[in-house]
Structures are given as structure tokens and as C-alpha cells.
Design an enzyme around this catalytic site. Sequence first.
Site, PDB file in Angstrom:
ATOM      1  N   GLY A 204       0.809  -1.211   0.000  1.00  0.00           N
ATOM      2  CA  GLY A 204       0.000   0.000   0.000  1.00  0.00           C
ATOM      3  C   GLY A 204       0.844   1.263   0.000  1.00  0.00           C
TER       4      GLY A 204
ATOM      5  N   ARG B   4       2.022   3.148   2.376  1.00  0.00           N
ATOM      6  CA  ARG B   4       3.209   3.184   3.244  1.00  0.00           C
ATOM      7  C   ARG B   4       4.329   2.349   2.646  1.00  0.00           C
ATOM      8  NH1 ARG B   4       6.233   1.235   7.627  1.00  0.00           N
ATOM      9  NH2 ARG B   4       6.820   2.904   9.072  1.00  0.00           N
ATOM     10  N   CYS B   5       3.997   1.200   2.073  1.00  0.00           N
ATOM     11  CA  CYS B   5       5.013   0.360   1.448  1.00  0.00           C
ATOM     12  C   CYS B   5       5.745   1.101   0.320  1.00  0.00           C
ATOM     13  CB  CYS B   5       4.376  -0.902   0.874  1.00  0.00           C
ATOM     14  SG  CYS B   5       3.784  -2.088   2.091  1.00  0.00           S
ATOM     15  N   MET B   6       5.048   2.002  -0.364  1.00  0.00           N
ATOM     16  CA  MET B   6       5.614   2.661  -1.539  1.00  0.00           C
ATOM     17  C   MET B   6       6.344   3.957  -1.206  1.00  0.00           C
ATOM     18  SD  MET B   6       2.669   2.024  -4.445  1.00  0.00           S
ATOM     19  CE  MET B   6       1.365   2.838  -3.513  1.00  0.00           C
TER      20      MET B   6
END
Length: 415
Positions: A403, A405-407
Site C-alpha cells: 500500500g 506506506r510500502c511505496m
Amino acid sequence: MPVEPAVAPFHILSETNALRQVVVHTPGEEMALVSPENADELLFDDILFLEEAREEHAMLIRLFQAAVGREDAVLQVTDLLRETFEAAEARTAFVDGLIERMPYRNFEAYESELKGLDTDGLLRFAVTGQAPFPVTALPIPNLLFTRDLSAVVGEHVLLSHAATAARAPESVIMGTIYAHHPRFAAVRDRVIVLPEDVSFEGGDLLVVDERVVLIGQSERTSLGGVLAVARELLTRTSIEHVIMVNLPKARYCMHLDTVFTFADAETCVVFPPIIEEAHDHTFILEAIDGDPSDLRLRPCATLRDALEDVTGRAYTFVRCGGEDPVRQRREQWTDGANLFAIRPGLVVGYDRNRATYDALRSEGFHVVDAESFLDFYGDSAATSDARIAVRLSGNELSRGRGGPRCMTMPLARST
């Protein structure tokens, strides 16, 4: 016009302080090289439609640029790498790093050819695995998830040590950037390199405040990695308390931030089966007799108990997927708990996780799609104190299993 203060290379004291600078990667040619034959090896469950994924990612960047209001608010990791590779010694160091980190690829057989590539040639090889000679390498489509490359805590940065072969080149890329890019010349002594025999990825570390961090012991971060990170932070930074969450070693919760993120300092979006319903998987790491090299694990019943113990604050947990257990699992799978805070109370997630947005709405968040947010709030978003949850179209990006935050890999937030 007043002169904007320079952005400190590393400055993160909270998950939710106002964003100042972030590193991202817009998917490119490397994503187009994921196929049904190599998807499993590359850690992908599906094949993304590249053009639409790029459009969705471009909207995420527009949100950051509008909210932060700085020309250098968003840095592309490939731009940083290209600038790094302008120096011949950096190109040499990168190839040496690949040979050392990935001996099974036999890169030393093409050492002279790899070191002879120019800036653009080595950049293309680094990202796509393709070169004008028959070296065996894979593309790195997981570069999209820049969060895992490193983690800034205070004025220091922890360099990740990837747990999987597919992501090992990314650790070499970020290490080369920190060691050779002029942007980081003055802070090279603040880069923390972990022991080779542990694994740690940035999605498993969350900065609660200037004294407290959370670390997930997960599919991607080993217990040795947690302990190594804790020792370094307790020794070199202002961190006084490290909370460890022992997660199931499964793909659906590969990092702590897939089941727990902050919307503001005391509001968190959580995946209930792991964060609220499971017990006895949370520990506070304490230095014995004040010596960070000698740690003990003090068990806590739940993550909420541990947080309230070390911070003295009460927390509101917003349930990913709402109250329905099936919706909770469906929306956690599509990153409903993986929100990214642009400032306190301003978060962005995927549009498809509607029950999670309903839960945020019940906590006073105004829910708005990304286009409407840009049209209505524009440059005032950073200074407003409104609670806003932005819905980002992510039908393609979410298929990559990560999502907002991951990116995103924030380098600096306000104090």
C-alpha cells in the site's frame, strides 16, 4: 519571498509528523518484465497493468507535492542512483556489492564488463537485469516498495538487509546511494549497517515518537535483525524503548506495517485478528543494567498494552475492514491497514478498502478521493488540521501486495 529552510538529510521523530521529503519509485520497464513464469521468484502474486499502475502512482506523487509544497519533496530512487553512478568509483562499488551480496549469480564472471558500463547502462542493468552481454540477472519490480530499502530513525538511517534473493539487489542499490551520492556526504557516519547474518526490512519498523519504536519480527525480519536494530538504536539515537511484535511468518502479513499503521500520534489502523485478538506476541526489549548489548524481552499481553506502558498515552484503534471478520481479511489483503500519513490526521490509502474508510469516518475523518482532495484543499492541506482520509485509486498497484506506506520511504519530517 522567504527562503525555505534546507531539508535535513535524515530527520524522522514520528510516523505522522508533517512530511518534508520522501523517496519513491514509479514502476517502469522492470515491472513489464514480470511474467507468469518468473512472478513467484520475483515475489509477485499477479501481473500488473503497467500503464495504469504508473498513472495511479503519479497521483500519489501529486498528493505529496501538493501537501508538502516543496520542489524536492519527492525523490525518485532511480534518479538518485543515476546521479550516484556519475562517479566511476560508485559504479565500481555497486558491482563489487552485487558480487559480494549475491555470489550465486556468478556476477564475477562478468565483472570487467559490468564495471565497464556507463551510467545509463549500469542503471538499466541494476533495475531490469538486462545488459549487452549474457549475464544472468533478474529485474527488481519490488523497487516500487521503497519503504523496505531503509528506515530513518531520528537523525540516523538503518540500511535494510533483504531477506529474499529477489530483493537483495535493492539493499546494494540503497547502500551505494548512501555511500556515494553527494546529497548524503555530510551524514555518511549516520548510516547504520547491520550484520550480514540477519535480515531486516523497513516495513517492519515504525517510529512512535522520539523515544519509542516498534519492530516486527516477521517473514522478512529475523529475530537477530530485531535485536541488532534495537542495539544500534538504543546506543546511537534518542530511542529508549523498543517494542517487538512477533508476527505470523506468512505472506499476508509480511511486515508489521501490513497490519498496523498510524493515522495520527494516537490513532492507529489495525488488523484485529493479529493486533487485537492475538495475545502474548508483543515484547518490550530492555537493556540489562543499562547495557544495550545485553537485552532481555519483557512480555506484554498486547501491542496496545506495550504502547500505553512505554508512552503513558491512550490509543484509538480503527479496525481495518470494520467489524466484519471477512471484510477485515479481504481489506487487509488489499492493504487496508497500510496507510501513509502525510501529516497528523491526513492519510492516504487505497480506494477499494471501503469498510476501512467507513471506520475512519466514524472517528471523525473526512473521506475524499484524491482528485477532489487536490481540487478542494490544494496547498492548504499541509497547514490544515482537518482529519482527512484520501482514497487513492489503486486497482493495479494493490495487486503488487503493498500500500501507500510500502511505496514510500520518508527521509525527513517536521519536528
